[in-house]
Design a protein around this motif. Structure first.
Motif, PDB file in Angstrom:
ATOM      1  N   GLY A 204       0.727  -1.253   0.000  1.00  0.00           N
ATOM      2  CA  GLY A 204       0.000   0.000   0.000  1.00  0.00           C
ATOM      3  C   GLY A 204       0.756   1.303   0.000  1.00  0.00           C
ATOM      4  N   ILE A 205       2.075   1.299  -0.235  1.00  0.00           N
ATOM      5  CA  ILE A 205       2.794   2.572  -0.231  1.00  0.00           C
ATOM      6  C   ILE A 205       2.352   3.449  -1.399  1.00  0.00           C
ATOM      7  CG2 ILE A 205       5.059   3.655  -0.523  1.00  0.00           C
ATOM      8  CD1 ILE A 205       6.264   1.478   1.137  1.00  0.00           C
ATOM      9  N   LEU A 206       2.239   2.874  -2.596  1.00  0.00           N
ATOM     10  CA  LEU A 206       1.779   3.653  -3.740  1.00  0.00           C
ATOM     11  C   LEU A 206       0.347   4.129  -3.544  1.00  0.00           C
ATOM     12  CD1 LEU A 206       3.264   1.680  -6.775  1.00  0.00           C
ATOM     13  CD2 LEU A 206       4.087   3.815  -5.754  1.00  0.00           C
ATOM     14  N   PHE A 207      -0.474   3.280  -2.950  1.00  0.00           N
ATOM     15  CA  PHE A 207      -1.850   3.687  -2.678  1.00  0.00           C
ATOM     16  C   PHE A 207      -1.887   4.820  -1.660  1.00  0.00           C
ATOM     17  CE2 PHE A 207      -5.921   3.193  -0.375  1.00  0.00           C
ATOM     18  CZ  PHE A 207      -6.785   3.433  -1.430  1.00  0.00           C
ATOM     19  N   ALA A 208      -0.998   4.762  -0.664  1.00  0.00           N
ATOM     20  CA  ALA A 208      -0.928   5.827   0.331  1.00  0.00           C
ATOM     21  C   ALA A 208      -0.526   7.148  -0.314  1.00  0.00           C
ATOM     22  CB  ALA A 208       0.074   5.457   1.435  1.00  0.00           C
ATOM     23  N   ILE A 209       0.392   7.098  -1.294  1.00  0.00           N
ATOM     24  CA  ILE A 209       0.775   8.305  -2.012  1.00  0.00           C
ATOM     25  C   ILE A 209      -0.413   8.858  -2.788  1.00  0.00           C
ATOM     26  CG2 ILE A 209       2.252   9.216  -3.844  1.00  0.00           C
ATOM     27  CD1 ILE A 209       4.390   7.223  -2.966  1.00  0.00           C
ATOM     28  N   PHE A 210      -1.173   7.957  -3.419  1.00  0.00           N
ATOM     29  CA  PHE A 210      -2.364   8.388  -4.160  1.00  0.00           C
ATOM     30  C   PHE A 210      -3.392   9.023  -3.221  1.00  0.00           C
ATOM     31  CE2 PHE A 210      -6.756   7.226  -5.330  1.00  0.00           C
ATOM     32  CZ  PHE A 210      -6.904   8.024  -6.453  1.00  0.00           C
ATOM     33  N   VAL A 211      -3.623   8.411  -2.066  1.00  0.00           N
ATOM     34  CA  VAL A 211      -4.583   8.951  -1.099  1.00  0.00           C
ATOM     35  C   VAL A 211      -4.122  10.314  -0.596  1.00  0.00           C
ATOM     36  CG1 VAL A 211      -5.597   8.619   1.188  1.00  0.00           C
ATOM     37  CG2 VAL A 211      -5.456   6.698  -0.397  1.00  0.00           C
ATOM     38  N   THR A 212      -2.816  10.450  -0.373  1.00  0.00           N
ATOM     39  CA  THR A 212      -2.272  11.745   0.065  1.00  0.00           C
ATOM     40  C   THR A 212      -2.487  12.808  -1.000  1.00  0.00           C
ATOM     41  OG1 THR A 212      -0.571  10.593   1.357  1.00  0.00           O
ATOM     42  CG2 THR A 212      -0.220  12.925   0.888  1.00  0.00           C
ATOM     43  N   TRP A 213      -2.211  12.455  -2.259  1.00  0.00           N
ATOM     44  CA  TRP A 213      -2.433  13.393  -3.363  1.00  0.00           C
ATOM     45  C   TRP A 213      -3.906  13.773  -3.459  1.00  0.00           C
ATOM     46  CZ3 TRP A 213      -5.545  12.362  -7.647  1.00  0.00           C
ATOM     47  CH2 TRP A 213      -5.576  13.376  -8.618  1.00  0.00           C
ATOM     48  N   LEU A 214      -4.792  12.788  -3.339  1.00  0.00           N
ATOM     49  CA  LEU A 214      -6.229  13.052  -3.420  1.00  0.00           C
ATOM     50  C   LEU A 214      -6.676  13.952  -2.270  1.00  0.00           C
ATOM     51  CD1 LEU A 214      -8.880  12.414  -4.913  1.00  0.00           C
ATOM     52  CD2 LEU A 214      -9.146  10.428  -3.403  1.00  0.00           C
ATOM     53  N   SER A 215      -6.210  13.660  -1.068  1.00  0.00           N
ATOM     54  CA  SER A 215      -6.571  14.482   0.098  1.00  0.00           C
ATOM     55  C   SER A 215      -6.061  15.906  -0.062  1.00  0.00           C
ATOM     56  CB  SER A 215      -5.988  13.861   1.374  1.00  0.00           C
ATOM     57  OG  SER A 215      -6.446  12.540   1.558  1.00  0.00           O
ATOM     58  N   SER A 216      -4.815  16.042  -0.536  1.00  0.00           N
ATOM     59  CA  SER A 216      -4.237  17.373  -0.736  1.00  0.00           C
ATOM     60  C   SER A 216      -5.031  18.158  -1.763  1.00  0.00           C
ATOM     61  CB  SER A 216      -2.782  17.250  -1.195  1.00  0.00           C
ATOM     62  OG  SER A 216      -2.008  16.552  -0.256  1.00  0.00           O
ATOM     63  N   THR A 217      -5.419  17.486  -2.844  1.00  0.00           N
ATOM     64  CA  THR A 217      -6.182  18.145  -3.896  1.00  0.00           C
ATOM     65  C   THR A 217      -7.531  18.620  -3.393  1.00  0.00           C
ATOM     66  OG1 THR A 217      -5.109  16.760  -5.571  1.00  0.00           O
ATOM     67  CG2 THR A 217      -7.140  17.891  -6.213  1.00  0.00           C
ATOM     68  N   LEU A 218      -8.220  17.777  -2.650  1.00  0.00           N
ATOM     69  CA  LEU A 218      -9.535  18.130  -2.125  1.00  0.00           C
ATOM     70  C   LEU A 218      -9.447  19.258  -1.106  1.00  0.00           C
ATOM     71  CD1 LEU A 218     -11.138  14.574  -1.711  1.00  0.00           C
ATOM     72  CD2 LEU A 218     -11.630  16.273  -3.477  1.00  0.00           C
ATOM     73  N   LEU A 219      -8.425  19.196  -0.240  1.00  0.00           N
ATOM     74  CA  LEU A 219      -8.264  20.261   0.758  1.00  0.00           C
ATOM     75  C   LEU A 219      -7.949  21.591   0.087  1.00  0.00           C
ATOM     76  CD1 LEU A 219      -6.203  18.393   3.507  1.00  0.00           C
ATOM     77  CD2 LEU A 219      -8.514  19.298   3.752  1.00  0.00           C
ATOM     78  N   HIS A 220      -7.084  21.538  -0.913  1.00  0.00           N
ATOM     79  CA  HIS A 220      -6.719  22.758  -1.623  1.00  0.00           C
ATOM     80  C   HIS A 220      -7.923  23.341  -2.358  1.00  0.00           C
ATOM     81  CE1 HIS A 220      -4.030  25.628  -3.420  1.00  0.00           C
ATOM     82  NE2 HIS A 220      -4.357  25.250  -4.647  1.00  0.00           N
ATOM     83  N   ARG A 221      -8.743  22.469  -2.937  1.00  0.00           N
ATOM     84  CA  ARG A 221      -9.932  22.929  -3.640  1.00  0.00           C
ATOM     85  C   ARG A 221     -10.945  23.542  -2.674  1.00  0.00           C
ATOM     86  NH1 ARG A 221     -12.450  18.461  -7.358  1.00  0.00           N
ATOM     87  NH2 ARG A 221     -10.392  18.775  -8.306  1.00  0.00           N
ATOM     88  N   ASN A 222     -11.117  22.922  -1.508  1.00  0.00           N
ATOM     89  CA  ASN A 222     -12.051  23.462  -0.518  1.00  0.00           C
ATOM     90  C   ASN A 222     -11.586  24.811  -0.001  1.00  0.00           C
ATOM     91  OD1 ASN A 222     -13.733  21.244  -0.700  1.00  0.00           O
ATOM     92  ND2 ASN A 222     -12.751  20.149   0.980  1.00  0.00           N
ATOM     93  N   GLU A 223     -10.248  24.962   0.165  1.00  0.00           N
ATOM     94  CA  GLU A 223      -9.727  26.257   0.604  1.00  0.00           C
ATOM     95  C   GLU A 223     -10.024  27.356  -0.412  1.00  0.00           C
ATOM     96  OE1 GLU A 223      -5.623  25.612   1.280  1.00  0.00           O
ATOM     97  OE2 GLU A 223      -5.902  24.549   3.173  1.00  0.00           O
ATOM     98  N   LYS A 224      -9.948  27.027  -1.691  1.00  0.00           N
ATOM     99  CA  LYS A 224     -10.250  28.006  -2.729  1.00  0.00           C
ATOM    100  C   LYS A 224     -11.723  28.400  -2.682  1.00  0.00           C
ATOM    101  CE  LYS A 224      -6.720  27.008  -6.188  1.00  0.00           C
ATOM    102  NZ  LYS A 224      -6.466  26.563  -7.590  1.00  0.00           N
ATOM    103  N   VAL A 225     -12.584  27.391  -2.457  1.00  0.00           N
ATOM    104  CA  VAL A 225     -14.032  27.651  -2.402  1.00  0.00           C
ATOM    105  C   VAL A 225     -14.351  28.549  -1.208  1.00  0.00           C
ATOM    106  CG1 VAL A 225     -16.302  26.632  -2.064  1.00  0.00           C
ATOM    107  CG2 VAL A 225     -14.655  25.568  -3.626  1.00  0.00           C
ATOM    108  N   VAL A 226     -13.752  28.233  -0.055  1.00  0.00           N
ATOM    109  CA  VAL A 226     -13.983  29.028   1.154  1.00  0.00           C
ATOM    110  C   VAL A 226     -13.462  30.444   0.956  1.00  0.00           C
ATOM    111  CG1 VAL A 226     -13.400  29.289   3.589  1.00  0.00           C
ATOM    112  CG2 VAL A 226     -13.987  27.032   2.683  1.00  0.00           C
ATOM    113  N   GLY A 227     -12.299  30.571   0.283  1.00  0.00           N
ATOM    114  CA  GLY A 227     -11.701  31.887   0.046  1.00  0.00           C
ATOM    115  C   GLY A 227     -12.580  32.771  -0.819  1.00  0.00           C
ATOM    116  N   LYS A 228     -13.325  32.169  -1.737  1.00  0.00           N
ATOM    117  CA  LYS A 228     -14.216  32.958  -2.566  1.00  0.00           C
ATOM    118  C   LYS A 228     -15.410  33.468  -1.767  1.00  0.00           C
ATOM    119  CE  LYS A 228     -13.120  30.616  -6.918  1.00  0.00           C
ATOM    120  NZ  LYS A 228     -13.648  29.808  -8.029  1.00  0.00           N
TER     121      LYS A 228
END
Length: 211
Positions: A187-211
């Motif tokens: 699961g190391i590669l899967f963990a990297i994918f989950v981290t990327w997905l979480s980072s993307t979603l958090l970054h997107r939510n921050e943009k939405v909140v900022g607007k």
């Protein structure tokens, strides 16, 4: 990965990391881990001297430190001077013929321990050596370093505590399993994918909140 007893303590590891970060000790995490581990081992040795109970000491001291180290030495000693696998039992089976007609774990179990159905798994360094010798250790370490750089890049936009708790448990498999087994099956590669997905979603939510 449930065959490894260490995963029973995964919730405690995650909780400990959370408390360390919450209390503002993240810059001293290595010192805290070393001190806590030394204290724990001292207590367990004293308990053994007092009660002569071997179970706890065996799990936390023998299995955690001595068994992996001994297995690495066993693999180095066994495969020294022998033909290397060159990943013929794994991802390069279509290029190289397996010189032993069995996997390295089964071979060591049979020829070193004299047991069938026994799985003396070895970590990344032993796996590298049995495949390509000393050069394999260099190659596998460089590959692991590249993967860690990739993980750092995808984790950059996520909270440090989140990325650490995602990767820390799968990465433990590197002590007991081969490189490519740890990356895919454990699961190391899967963990990297989950981290990327979480980072993307958090970054997107921050943009939405900022607007």
């Amino acid at each position: 990965m449930t065959n490894f007893k260490s995963f029973l303590f995964a919730p405690l590891v995650v909780l400990g990391l959370y408390l360390i970060f919450k209390k503002g000790f993240k810059n001293s995490i290595l010192l805290l881990m070393t001190s806590a581990l030394s204290t724990l081992l001292t207590i367990m040795i004293l308990l053994y001297k007092t009660t002569e109970g071997i179970v706890v000491l065996s799990i936390f001291l023998r299995r955690l430190f001595f068994v992996p180290a001994n297995l690495h030495y066993t693999y180095f000693n066994f495969f020294e001077g022998m033909e290397k696998y060159k990943l013929s039992h794994s991802i390069l089976t279509f290029i190289y013929d397996n010189p032993y007609n069995m996997g390295p774990v089964d071979l060591v179990a049979r020829d070193v321990f004299g047991l069938e159905g026994f799985s003396p798994n070895v970590g990344i360094f032993g796996d590298a050596y049995l495949n390509f010798g000393l050069m394999g250790i260099i190659i596998f370490v460089v590959l692991l370093g590249s993967i860690l750089v990739l993980f750092d890049s995808v984790a950059m936009k996520s909270p440090l505590i989140l990325s650490m708790t995602i990767i820390i448990i799968p990465s433990m498999s590197l002590v007991n399993s081969g490189m490519f087994t740890s990356l895919a099956t454990h699961g190391i590669l899967f963990a990297i994918f989950v981290t990327w997905l979480s980072s993307t979603l958090l970054h997107r939510n921050e943009k939405v909140v900022g607007k």
